[in-house]
Design a protein around this motif. Structure first.
Motif, short mmCIF file in Angstrom:
data_model
loop_
_atom_site.label_atom_id
_atom_site.label_comp_id
_atom_site.label_asym_id
_atom_site.label_seq_id
_atom_site.Cartn_x
_atom_site.Cartn_y
_atom_site.Cartn_z
N UNK A 56 0.83 -1.20 0.00
CA UNK A 56 0.00 0.00 0.00
C UNK A 56 0.87 1.25 0.00
N UNK A 57 1.91 1.22 0.78
CA UNK A 57 2.81 2.37 0.83
C UNK A 57 3.53 2.61 -0.48
N UNK A 58 3.53 1.58 -1.35
CA UNK A 58 4.19 1.71 -2.66
C UNK A 58 3.20 1.78 -3.82
N UNK A 59 1.96 2.13 -3.51
CA UNK A 59 1.03 2.46 -4.57
C UNK A 59 -0.11 1.50 -4.83
N UNK A 60 -0.20 0.41 -4.07
CA UNK A 60 -1.33 -0.51 -4.27
C UNK A 60 -2.63 0.19 -3.85
N UNK A 61 -3.65 0.11 -4.73
CA UNK A 61 -4.93 0.77 -4.47
C UNK A 61 -6.09 -0.22 -4.32
N UNK A 62 -5.87 -1.45 -4.78
CA UNK A 62 -6.94 -2.46 -4.70
C UNK A 62 -6.36 -3.76 -4.19
N UNK A 63 -7.04 -4.37 -3.22
CA UNK A 63 -6.62 -5.66 -2.67
C UNK A 63 -7.78 -6.63 -2.82
N UNK A 64 -7.51 -7.78 -3.42
CA UNK A 64 -8.52 -8.83 -3.56
C UNK A 64 -8.13 -10.02 -2.70
N UNK A 65 -9.07 -10.48 -1.90
CA UNK A 65 -8.89 -11.64 -1.04
C UNK A 65 -9.47 -12.85 -1.76
N UNK A 66 -8.67 -13.93 -1.87
CA UNK A 66 -9.15 -15.12 -2.56
C UNK A 66 -8.66 -16.37 -1.84
N UNK A 67 -8.77 -17.53 -2.48
CA UNK A 67 -8.34 -18.77 -1.89
C UNK A 67 -7.80 -19.69 -2.97
N UNK A 68 -8.16 -20.96 -2.90
CA UNK A 68 -9.20 -21.67 -2.19
C UNK A 68 -10.46 -20.85 -1.98
N UNK A 69 -11.17 -21.22 -0.95
CA UNK A 69 -12.33 -20.45 -0.51
C UNK A 69 -11.90 -19.65 0.71
#
Length: 252
Positions: A56-69
């Motif tokens: 995030x501190x280096x520019x990430x604006x979107x985080x997707x949580x996935x798996x597996x489930x």
């Protein structure tokens, strides 16, 4: 700022919380499941969060949580809450099979989750049990309703399989529209874990089937999105993800 070999700014991070899944979908894994890593080798939520903060501190604006489930892992909502507390502006999304959403939608919304991609390959109970090798359609539909009630953004992911669900594209699209969700039809990708008897549908086959009940035209997609977008005459927009396309990896 993170920049890849294609000169694109990287502002999207995907995190797999677990290899485990409560389904055994035929296009994903064998009925016996897949070999899992040792539990002691899994990162804790706190360890993952330290990495997320750096991103995030280096520019990430979107985080997707996935798996597996992802929702089979205890405390998934706590991990989301950590990210949201650190950076409330982050676009927090999750990919899920929807089975646990009915009881989790409100908790996830309160934790800071904004959007969901939910797998839905059929609206028929017997077909659902056939493809997922588990009984769960009622729970998934209840989860979609709960997510909608919480105001979470919803996209539905449908793996297109010839002779299995290609006769349901109209019904699935109507269901998605009725729930204010965008449906995305996905080319089935053959893999060593899947049932070899499944028959893939290519993009042109999927679009030809949809053309029997909808008039549509392709519209401009986001350059970093894997999904091609199509607008119907009635204003509804659906997506198509075709990983067999030669430029898929360079635009994903």
């Amino acid at each position: 700022m993170l920049i890849d070999a294609y000169g694109r700014v990287i502002d999207y991070l995907r995190i797999s919380l677990t290899q485990r899944c409560n389904f055994r979908c035929q296009y994903c894994m064998p009925e016996s499941g897949v070999e899992l890593g040792e539990h002691e080798n899994m990162l804790s939520h706190e360890e993952m969060f330290e990495f997320v903060k750096i991103c995030i501190d280096n520019g990430i604006k979107k985080v997707r949580i996935s798996g597996g489930e992802p929702l089979v892992r205890k405390g998934a909502e706590d991990f989301i809450a950590m990210i949201f507390a650190y950076a409330p502006h982050i676009d927090l999304a999750m990919t899920t099979n929807g089975y646990f959403l009915k009881s989790k939608a409100q908790v996830l919304k309160n934790a800071g989750l904004k959007r969901l991609n939910i797998s839905l390959d059929t609206l028929g109970n017997e077909k659902f049990k056939q493809i997922a090798r588990r009984d769960g359609l009622e729970q998934v539909l209840g989860g979609i309703e709960a997510a909608k009630s919480e105001g979470l953004g919803i996209k539905l992911n449908t793996v297109a399989i010839k002779g299995f669900n290609d006769d349901e594209f109209d019904a699935l699209m109507s269901f998605a529209a009725a729930n204010n969700a965008q449906i995305r039809f996905i080319e089935y990708m053959e893999n060593k874990h899947a049932n070899p008897e499944l028959k893939s549908m290519r993009a042109e086959d999927i679009l030809s089937k949809i053309a029997t009940f909808k008039n549509f035209k392709e519209i401009t997609k986001h350059p970093q999105s894997p999904s091609r977008l199509f607008a119907c005459d009635d204003g509804y927009i659906f997506g198509l993800i075709n990983p067999h396309q030669c430029d898929f990896c360079t635009t994903c």
